[in-house]
Design a protein around this motif. Structure first.
Motif, PDB file in Angstrom:
ATOM      1  N   ILE A 153      -5.643   7.343  -1.593  1.00 11.89           N
ATOM      2  CA  ILE A 153      -4.609   6.325  -1.473  1.00 11.89           C
ATOM      3  C   ILE A 153      -5.301   5.054  -0.984  1.00 11.89           C
ATOM      4  O   ILE A 153      -6.001   5.068   0.031  1.00 11.89           O
ATOM      5  CB  ILE A 153      -3.488   6.773  -0.514  1.00 11.89           C
ATOM      6  CG1 ILE A 153      -2.790   8.010  -1.101  1.00 11.89           C
ATOM      7  CG2 ILE A 153      -2.509   5.634  -0.276  1.00 11.89           C
ATOM      8  CD1 ILE A 153      -1.702   8.597  -0.242  1.00 11.89           C
TER       9      ILE A 153
ATOM     10  N   ALA B 159       5.208   3.376   1.461  1.00 12.00           N
ATOM     11  CA  ALA B 159       4.953   4.316   0.377  1.00 12.00           C
ATOM     12  C   ALA B 159       5.583   5.659   0.731  1.00 12.00           C
ATOM     13  O   ALA B 159       6.072   5.861   1.840  1.00 12.00           O
ATOM     14  CB  ALA B 159       3.458   4.468   0.142  1.00 12.00           C
TER      15      ALA B 159
ATOM     16  N   MET C 170       4.314  -2.958   3.937  1.00 12.97           N
ATOM     17  CA  MET C 170       3.513  -1.996   3.169  1.00 12.97           C
ATOM     18  C   MET C 170       4.124  -0.615   3.369  1.00 12.97           C
ATOM     19  O   MET C 170       4.010  -0.032   4.442  1.00 12.97           O
ATOM     20  CB  MET C 170       2.052  -2.006   3.642  1.00 12.97           C
ATOM     21  CG  MET C 170       1.318  -3.291   3.389  1.00 12.97           C
ATOM     22  SD  MET C 170      -0.363  -3.284   4.097  1.00 12.97           S
ATOM     23  CE  MET C 170      -1.153  -1.994   3.133  1.00 12.97           C
TER      24      MET C 170
ATOM     25  N   MET D 280      -5.396   0.947   0.081  1.00 19.06           N
ATOM     26  CA  MET D 280      -4.681  -0.193   0.649  1.00 19.06           C
ATOM     27  C   MET D 280      -5.499  -1.440   0.336  1.00 19.06           C
ATOM     28  O   MET D 280      -6.641  -1.568   0.777  1.00 19.06           O
ATOM     29  CB  MET D 280      -4.502  -0.001   2.142  1.00 19.06           C
ATOM     30  CG  MET D 280      -3.681   1.221   2.464  1.00 19.06           C
ATOM     31  SD  MET D 280      -3.610   1.544   4.209  1.00 19.06           S
ATOM     32  CE  MET D 280      -2.562   2.983   4.230  1.00 19.06           C
ATOM     33  N   GLU D 281      -4.892  -2.310  -0.464  1.00 23.61           N
ATOM     34  CA  GLU D 281      -5.610  -3.509  -0.905  1.00 23.61           C
ATOM     35  C   GLU D 281      -4.602  -4.606  -1.204  1.00 23.61           C
ATOM     36  O   GLU D 281      -3.562  -4.345  -1.819  1.00 23.61           O
ATOM     37  CB  GLU D 281      -6.425  -3.189  -2.157  1.00 23.61           C
ATOM     38  CG  GLU D 281      -7.309  -4.309  -2.611  1.00 23.61           C
ATOM     39  CD  GLU D 281      -8.280  -3.878  -3.709  1.00 23.61           C
ATOM     40  OE1 GLU D 281      -9.320  -4.516  -3.819  1.00 23.61           O
ATOM     41  OE2 GLU D 281      -7.986  -2.901  -4.434  1.00 23.61           O
TER      42      GLU D 281
ATOM     43  N   VAL E 299      -0.985  -3.970  -0.218  1.00 23.87           N
ATOM     44  CA  VAL E 299      -0.226  -3.040  -1.049  1.00 23.87           C
ATOM     45  C   VAL E 299      -0.837  -1.649  -0.915  1.00 23.87           C
ATOM     46  O   VAL E 299      -2.051  -1.502  -0.884  1.00 23.87           O
ATOM     47  CB  VAL E 299      -0.252  -3.482  -2.533  1.00 23.87           C
ATOM     48  CG1 VAL E 299       0.402  -2.459  -3.429  1.00 23.87           C
ATOM     49  CG2 VAL E 299       0.401  -4.841  -2.692  1.00 23.87           C
ATOM     50  N   ILE E 300       0.027  -0.626  -0.838  1.00 25.71           N
ATOM     51  CA  ILE E 300      -0.420   0.769  -0.844  1.00 25.71           C
ATOM     52  C   ILE E 300      -0.289   1.277  -2.276  1.00 25.71           C
ATOM     53  O   ILE E 300       0.772   1.159  -2.898  1.00 25.71           O
ATOM     54  CB  ILE E 300       0.436   1.635   0.095  1.00 25.71           C
ATOM     55  CG1 ILE E 300       0.313   1.143   1.533  1.00 25.71           C
ATOM     56  CG2 ILE E 300       0.023   3.101  -0.007  1.00 25.71           C
ATOM     57  CD1 ILE E 300       1.270   1.817   2.517  1.00 25.71           C
ATOM     58  N   SER E 301      -1.371   1.857  -2.778  1.00 28.20           N
ATOM     59  CA  SER E 301      -1.372   2.331  -4.156  1.00 28.20           C
ATOM     60  C   SER E 301      -1.998   3.723  -4.242  1.00 28.20           C
ATOM     61  O   SER E 301      -3.096   3.917  -3.736  1.00 28.20           O
ATOM     62  CB  SER E 301      -2.162   1.351  -5.020  1.00 28.20           C
ATOM     63  OG  SER E 301      -2.154   1.769  -6.347  1.00 28.20           O
ATOM     64  N   PRO E 302      -1.305   4.678  -4.831  1.00 22.96           N
ATOM     65  CA  PRO E 302       0.012   4.569  -5.446  1.00 22.96           C
ATOM     66  C   PRO E 302       1.121   4.531  -4.384  1.00 22.96           C
ATOM     67  O   PRO E 302       0.955   5.062  -3.291  1.00 22.96           O
ATOM     68  CB  PRO E 302       0.119   5.829  -6.298  1.00 22.96           C
ATOM     69  CG  PRO E 302      -0.737   6.834  -5.599  1.00 22.96           C
ATOM     70  CD  PRO E 302      -1.854   6.048  -4.975  1.00 22.96           C
ATOM     71  N   ALA E 303       2.223   3.924  -4.753  1.00 19.38           N
ATOM     72  CA  ALA E 303       3.358   3.823  -3.831  1.00 19.38           C
ATOM     73  C   ALA E 303       4.055   5.168  -3.664  1.00 19.38           C
ATOM     74  O   ALA E 303       4.718   5.408  -2.669  1.00 19.38           O
ATOM     75  CB  ALA E 303       4.349   2.777  -4.327  1.00 19.38           C
ATOM     76  N   GLU E 304       3.900   6.042  -4.650  1.00 17.86           N
ATOM     77  CA  GLU E 304       4.434   7.402  -4.585  1.00 17.86           C
ATOM     78  C   GLU E 304       3.328   8.358  -5.007  1.00 17.86           C
ATOM     79  O   GLU E 304       2.777   8.219  -6.093  1.00 17.86           O
ATOM     80  CB  GLU E 304       5.649   7.573  -5.497  1.00 17.86           C
ATOM     81  CG  GLU E 304       6.845   6.749  -5.065  1.00 17.86           C
ATOM     82  CD  GLU E 304       8.069   6.993  -5.924  1.00 17.86           C
ATOM     83  OE1 GLU E 304       8.130   8.032  -6.624  1.00 17.86           O
ATOM     84  OE2 GLU E 304       8.959   6.138  -5.905  1.00 17.86           O
TER      85      GLU E 304
END
Length: 106
Positions: A29, A100, A98, A31-32, A35-40
């Protein structure tokens, strides 16, 4: 060895192979750009989450239900092993926008 003993040995061998647990996975996961990716994301109990912070400031992965609270330094990576199933909403304490969701299967 008697035929009955061969059958018993073979049965134990087959049962032993079936009892081998599946290998745990590592889920990344990132953080950039705030934004946290993926959000799910989905994972299983025993899996490892690799939290990657590509930003120039610290972030956290803080579960709203208290299950985990991981601080990730700037440009660093942290890991945690999932120990409990459920759907966990989490956010960064330093940047509350941010957010998720992590779904953890048994």
């Amino acid at each position: 060895m008697s035929p009955g003993r061969h059958l018993a040995t073979l049965t134990l061998l087959v049962l032993g192979m079936m009892a081998v647990p599946a290998h745990a996975a590592t889920i990344q996961i990132v953080m950039e750009n705030l934004v946290i990716s993926p959000a799910e994301a989905s994972a299983k109990v025993g899996d490892t989450i690799e939290w990657v912070n590509n930003d120039i400031f610290a972030h956290t992965a803080t579960a709203m239900n208290g299950d985990f609270d991981v601080t990730i330094a700037p440009k660093k990576t942290a890991t945690s092993v999932l120990s409990k199933p459920g759907t966990v909403e989490y956010y960064c304490r330093y940047h509350p926008n941010m957010k998720a969701v992590l779904t953890i299967a048994p």
